[in-house]
Write an enzyme that holds these catalytic residues in place. Structure first.
Site, mmCIF file in Angstrom:
data_model
loop_
_atom_site.group_PDB
_atom_site.id
_atom_site.type_symbol
_atom_site.label_atom_id
_atom_site.label_comp_id
_atom_site.label_asym_id
_atom_site.label_seq_id
_atom_site.Cartn_x
_atom_site.Cartn_y
_atom_site.Cartn_z
ATOM 1 C CG MET A 30 2.193 1.520 9.643
ATOM 2 S SD MET A 30 1.677 0.251 10.786
ATOM 3 C CE MET A 30 1.778 -1.184 9.759
ATOM 4 C CG LEU A 33 8.528 4.833 3.061
ATOM 5 C CD1 LEU A 33 8.803 6.311 2.763
ATOM 6 C CD2 LEU A 33 7.049 4.623 3.381
ATOM 7 N N GLY A 36 4.952 1.207 -3.865
ATOM 8 C CA GLY A 36 3.518 1.406 -3.603
ATOM 9 C C GLY A 36 3.294 2.677 -2.797
ATOM 10 C CG HIS A 37 4.699 2.916 1.280
ATOM 11 N ND1 HIS A 37 5.571 1.868 1.446
ATOM 12 C CD2 HIS A 37 3.706 2.721 2.184
ATOM 13 C CE1 HIS A 37 5.139 1.073 2.401
ATOM 14 N NE2 HIS A 37 4.006 1.561 2.870
ATOM 15 C CD GLN A 148 -8.638 -1.457 -5.564
ATOM 16 O OE1 GLN A 148 -8.630 -0.607 -6.444
ATOM 17 N NE2 GLN A 148 -9.072 -2.689 -5.741
ATOM 18 N NE ARG A 187 2.308 -7.439 8.691
ATOM 19 C CZ ARG A 187 1.510 -6.415 8.999
ATOM 20 N NH1 ARG A 187 0.838 -5.800 8.045
ATOM 21 N NH2 ARG A 187 1.378 -6.003 10.238
HETATM 22 P P1 AMP Z 1 1.472 0.742 5.352
HETATM 23 O O1 AMP Z 1 2.814 1.379 5.483
HETATM 24 O O2 AMP Z 1 1.509 -0.712 5.041
HETATM 25 O O3 AMP Z 1 0.554 1.092 6.505
HETATM 26 O O4 AMP Z 1 0.812 1.422 4.069
HETATM 27 C C1 AMP Z 1 0.655 2.807 3.970
HETATM 28 C C2 AMP Z 1 -0.241 3.113 2.795
HETATM 29 O O5 AMP Z 1 0.355 2.609 1.601
HETATM 30 C C3 AMP Z 1 -1.625 2.450 2.906
HETATM 31 O O6 AMP Z 1 -2.612 3.343 2.432
HETATM 32 C C4 AMP Z 1 -1.477 1.255 2.004
HETATM 33 O O7 AMP Z 1 -2.710 0.806 1.469
HETATM 34 C C5 AMP Z 1 -0.583 1.817 0.917
HETATM 35 N N1 AMP Z 1 0.076 0.731 0.194
HETATM 36 C C6 AMP Z 1 0.725 -0.338 0.726
HETATM 37 N N2 AMP Z 1 1.136 -1.173 -0.241
HETATM 38 C C7 AMP Z 1 0.746 -0.620 -1.417
HETATM 39 C C8 AMP Z 1 0.857 -0.998 -2.781
HETATM 40 N N3 AMP Z 1 1.468 -2.138 -3.141
HETATM 41 N N4 AMP Z 1 0.330 -0.191 -3.716
HETATM 42 C C9 AMP Z 1 -0.297 0.966 -3.376
HETATM 43 N N5 AMP Z 1 -0.452 1.381 -2.097
HETATM 44 C C10 AMP Z 1 0.058 0.598 -1.133
#
Ligand code: AMP
Length: 289
Positions: A30, A33, A36-37, A148, A187
């Site tokens: 979403m 970035l 983690g992403h 995860q 967030r």
């Molecule tokens: P989001 O943009 O929050 O929808 O996240 C996109 C992807 O990144 C999802 O698969 C999340 O689980 C992953 N993600 C978010 N935060 C982290 C993090 N700190 N470490 C690893 N993957 C993450």
């Protein structure tokens, strides 16, 4: 890096790659970035010939009371980061093309969607499953990469991909953390300085619970009490939604830890909802993704 905004064009490109036997690795996000992403993106790059990343703030996974309108957005900064990672395609669809007038389908992974976070975010996981199903149909990835950190999401997407014969492997990648242990999340930007100082309590609590298990506490009632006491000791925690040990496949709360368990927490610090989890096994070292 090519930027594609039109779903039909994305699908045509994916079909062309399939015709040439090129495997596509896909990372749905979403945006806003962070590292983690980017760790998912790197894994996708290593394992596939073509890497596609989507940025789409999916309205169907937000309830009317949630943060859709104020969700952090930084498309330009994100595109720069992804160019730096050397991905092939950034898919950036508009709402009107993802959910045109007359759109009426919802994908629901029954049961799993109502547990843990699903008990507090009612249509969240059917919104996630619906958009991921659409994205898989458009991008046709051989493998898709999820973090995860959103453990329940990975269980639900794996179930959906299997039940619907989607032919996409699901990779679950380790949680990337800040130096003080806080799981990276878009967030986290909502937290005030004071709240940010309190936020590592989730990871501290998970690690303390993991140590307690290794020291022989395997009754979940006892473990849960320890966790609740730890979380409640932080004055800025305004609501504990759940914290306990769960079966990593069914997501049901365990009574006793005799095998691998998911330790998971959802709480609010001020108005910001945070989640975190680790996997532990009785007598074994915890894996802390
Ligand atoms: P989001 O943009 O929050 O929808 O996240 C996109 C992807 O990144 C999802 O698969 C999340 O689980 C992953 N993600 C978010 N935060 C982290 C993090 N700190 N470490 C690893 N993957 C993450």
């Amino acid at each position: 890096m090519e930027i594609i905004r039109i779903p039909r064009i994305m699908q045509d490109i994916a079909r062309t790659h399939a015709m040439h036997n090129k495997t596509i690795g896909f990372v749905p996000t979403m945006g806003a970035l962070h590292a983690g992403h980017l760790s998912l993106v790197r894994m996708a790059r290593e394992e596939n010939e073509i890497t596609v990343v989507s940025i789409y703030v999916n309205p169907k996974q937000f309830s009317p009371f949630e943060d859709l309108s104020r969700y952090p957005r930084d498309t330009e900064g994100d595109a720069e980061k992804l160019t730096g990672e050397g991905i092939d395609i950034l898919f950036l669809p508009a709402d009107s093309l993802m959910y045109p007038d007359g759109f009426s389908t919802r994908v629901e992974v029954v049961g799993l969607s109502k547990k843990l976070c699903g008990a507090y975010r009612h249509d969240h996981f059917s919104g996630v499953a619906t958009v991921v199903a659409k994205l898989f149909n458009l991008i046709q990835p051989a493998k898709a990469y999820f973090g995860q950190k959103d453990f329940q999401q990975t269980v639900i997407i794996k179930r959906m991909a299997k039940d619907l014969n989607m032919g996409t492997d699901i990779a679950v990648c380790p949680t990337i953390r800040e130096e003080d242990g806080l799981a990276m999340s878009s967030r986290n930007l909502y937290l005030t300085k004071e709240e940010r100082g309190a936020a590592p309590v989730l990871y501290t609590c998970l690690n303390e619970a993991s140590k307690a298990i290794k020291s022989g506490i395997i009754k979940v009632k006892e473990l849960k009490k320890l966790m609740e006491t730890r979380l409640a000791s932080e004055p800025l925690v305004s609501e504990i939604q759940y914290c306990s040990a769960y079966d990593p496949e069914t997501l049901d709360e365990l009574e006793e830890i005799d095998n691998e368990a998911l330790l998971a927490i959802a709480l609010k610090i001020g108005k910001t909802r945070l989640i975190d989890n680790i996997l532990v096994a009785a007598g074994l070292k915890s894996s802390s993704p």
